[in-house]
Design a protein around this motif. Sequence first.
Motif, PDB file in Angstrom:
ATOM      1  N   LEU A  10       0.821  -1.215   0.000  1.00 32.27           N
ATOM      2  CA  LEU A  10       0.000   0.000   0.000  1.00 32.27           C
ATOM      3  C   LEU A  10       0.855   1.265   0.000  1.00 32.27           C
ATOM      4  CD1 LEU A  10      -2.886  -0.895   2.493  1.00 32.27           C
ATOM      5  CD2 LEU A  10      -2.988  -0.727   0.005  1.00 32.27           C
ATOM      6  N   GLY A  11       2.114   1.109   0.443  1.00 32.59           N
ATOM      7  CA  GLY A  11       3.004   2.264   0.441  1.00 32.59           C
ATOM      8  C   GLY A  11       3.268   2.795  -0.957  1.00 32.59           C
ATOM      9  N   LEU A  12       3.090   1.946  -1.979  1.00 31.62           N
ATOM     10  CA  LEU A  12       3.328   2.382  -3.357  1.00 31.62           C
ATOM     11  C   LEU A  12       2.358   3.483  -3.760  1.00 31.62           C
ATOM     12  CD1 LEU A  12       4.729   2.073  -6.105  1.00 31.62           C
ATOM     13  CD2 LEU A  12       3.072   0.284  -6.661  1.00 31.62           C
ATOM     14  N   SER A  13       1.073   3.314  -3.424  1.00 27.67           N
ATOM     15  CA  SER A  13       0.081   4.330  -3.797  1.00 27.67           C
ATOM     16  C   SER A  13       0.340   5.637  -3.068  1.00 27.67           C
ATOM     17  CB  SER A  13      -1.334   3.831  -3.511  1.00 27.67           C
ATOM     18  OG  SER A  13      -1.518   3.593  -2.132  1.00 27.67           O
ATOM     19  N   VAL A  14       0.784   5.542  -1.820  1.00 20.36           N
ATOM     20  CA  VAL A  14       1.100   6.756  -1.049  1.00 20.36           C
ATOM     21  C   VAL A  14       2.303   7.462  -1.667  1.00 20.36           C
ATOM     22  CG1 VAL A  14       1.750   7.664   1.214  1.00 20.36           C
ATOM     23  CG2 VAL A  14       0.170   5.743   1.063  1.00 20.36           C
ATOM     24  N   PHE A  15       3.319   6.687  -2.050  1.00 19.38           N
ATOM     25  CA  PHE A  15       4.529   7.257  -2.649  1.00 19.38           C
ATOM     26  C   PHE A  15       4.218   7.911  -3.989  1.00 19.38           C
ATOM     27  CE2 PHE A  15       8.535   6.659  -5.140  1.00 19.38           C
ATOM     28  CZ  PHE A  15       9.294   7.592  -4.445  1.00 19.38           C
ATOM     29  N   VAL A  16       3.413   7.247  -4.814  1.00 15.68           N
ATOM     30  CA  VAL A  16       3.038   7.814  -6.111  1.00 15.68           C
ATOM     31  C   VAL A  16       2.217   9.090  -5.909  1.00 15.68           C
ATOM     32  CG1 VAL A  16       1.725   7.434  -8.236  1.00 15.68           C
ATOM     33  CG2 VAL A  16       3.138   5.604  -7.311  1.00 15.68           C
ATOM     34  N   SER A  17       1.354   9.101  -4.892  1.00 15.41           N
ATOM     35  CA  SER A  17       0.571  10.308  -4.583  1.00 15.41           C
ATOM     36  C   SER A  17       1.486  11.471  -4.247  1.00 15.41           C
ATOM     37  CB  SER A  17      -0.378  10.041  -3.411  1.00 15.41           C
ATOM     38  OG  SER A  17      -1.309   9.041  -3.724  1.00 15.41           O
TER      39      SER A  17
END
Length: 407
Positions: free
Chosen positions: A246-253
Amino acid sequence: MKQNQWTALGLIGTAVLFSLSLWFSATVIGPNLKLVWGLTPTTEAWLSASVPLGFVIGALISAYFGLPDRFNTRKLFAISAFIGAILNLLLIFVNIASIGILIRVLTGLTLAGVYPPAVKLIAQWFPKQRGLATGTLIAALTLGSSLPHLISLIVVVEEAFLVLFISSTLALISAFIVGMVLVDAPTPSTKTHFSMKTMKRVLNNKPVMLANYGYFGHMWELYAMWTWLPAFLTASFLTYSSSLDLGLSVFVSFLAIGIAGGLGSIIGGILADKIGRSNLTIISLSVSSVCALLIGFTFGSNIWLTITLALIWGFFVIADSAQFSVAVSEFAEVEYLGTALTFQMCIGFLITIITINLIPWLQMWVGWEWAFVVLSIGPILGIVAMVKFKVYEKTQESQLDYSGYSS
């Protein structure tokens, strides 16, 4: 202690970056607040819209009483950031949604004492060469707004409320920077007041209103995109593969809103001086509207296409932001410039409340594939306005060229 304008820009930009982390500090821990506060879809949307609402109220109060003109602008910024930090910190101890939303409204009110005064500080330090300075300020605002997403990456889920603590600490640091480290500008800016008596002149000024219409279309899209893109990315990536971190979506955001947006703000400011404000805004509005139309159709499918569109959208959705205010400043008479800019800002942020609340309902009814399509309406109408504005911009340029040739 003497400071040069570039040192001052660095200090103001850093302070804005830190203090604007308050804006989305509660939004990024929405899942945690949903459990603690028992949020419904309606209260969840109002939690996201509460800060813009408070900002509008604060901007109107500040403009009506002329607070930036009556008090030291630097101290007003510092006090507002300090109060905002304390309010944000109080959320840690709240377990009732209505009280939390009220505190967020009050936090938005304090941010009206941060961002507009920061714009005035830039005007004080940069009587000339404001293009890059203004672009840098908008970049700081953009990066600061996305900072909670980065903070949440280093905070474990069980300690999500640390996001509030860290963002409050950053706001306190920003208050110290502006209140104690930054010094007053050597030359004050021209005072521009808000007055309902001059509103008629604003409404009758066609190029000013066209620039306003462009800004309203821009704001229809901007904060709804900033608010709901992280939720879209999370849902999309999980649909694509439930094993994805889920950290990927936060990082991309963070990359899309903060990094790409920050670059867009600076590059947009530089290009606007070269190709014209109307051309820059038309290009930015066009690309961002296409992104709003297309990104939903990548939901749960090609993850790299989703990321690419998110980054492009993040760049262009903010690249034109400063230019609408600059356009107003170039066509409004100085005696009602304050009124024109206050009107633009207040209506713009009121519009954001509509779309921030609209997106979650559309997502429930038509799914993420179609939810963002409605955001394209604003940029499309904004393009129409700025095409018409271009006529006035060309006329003004011709008059300036003729004046220079004659002299």
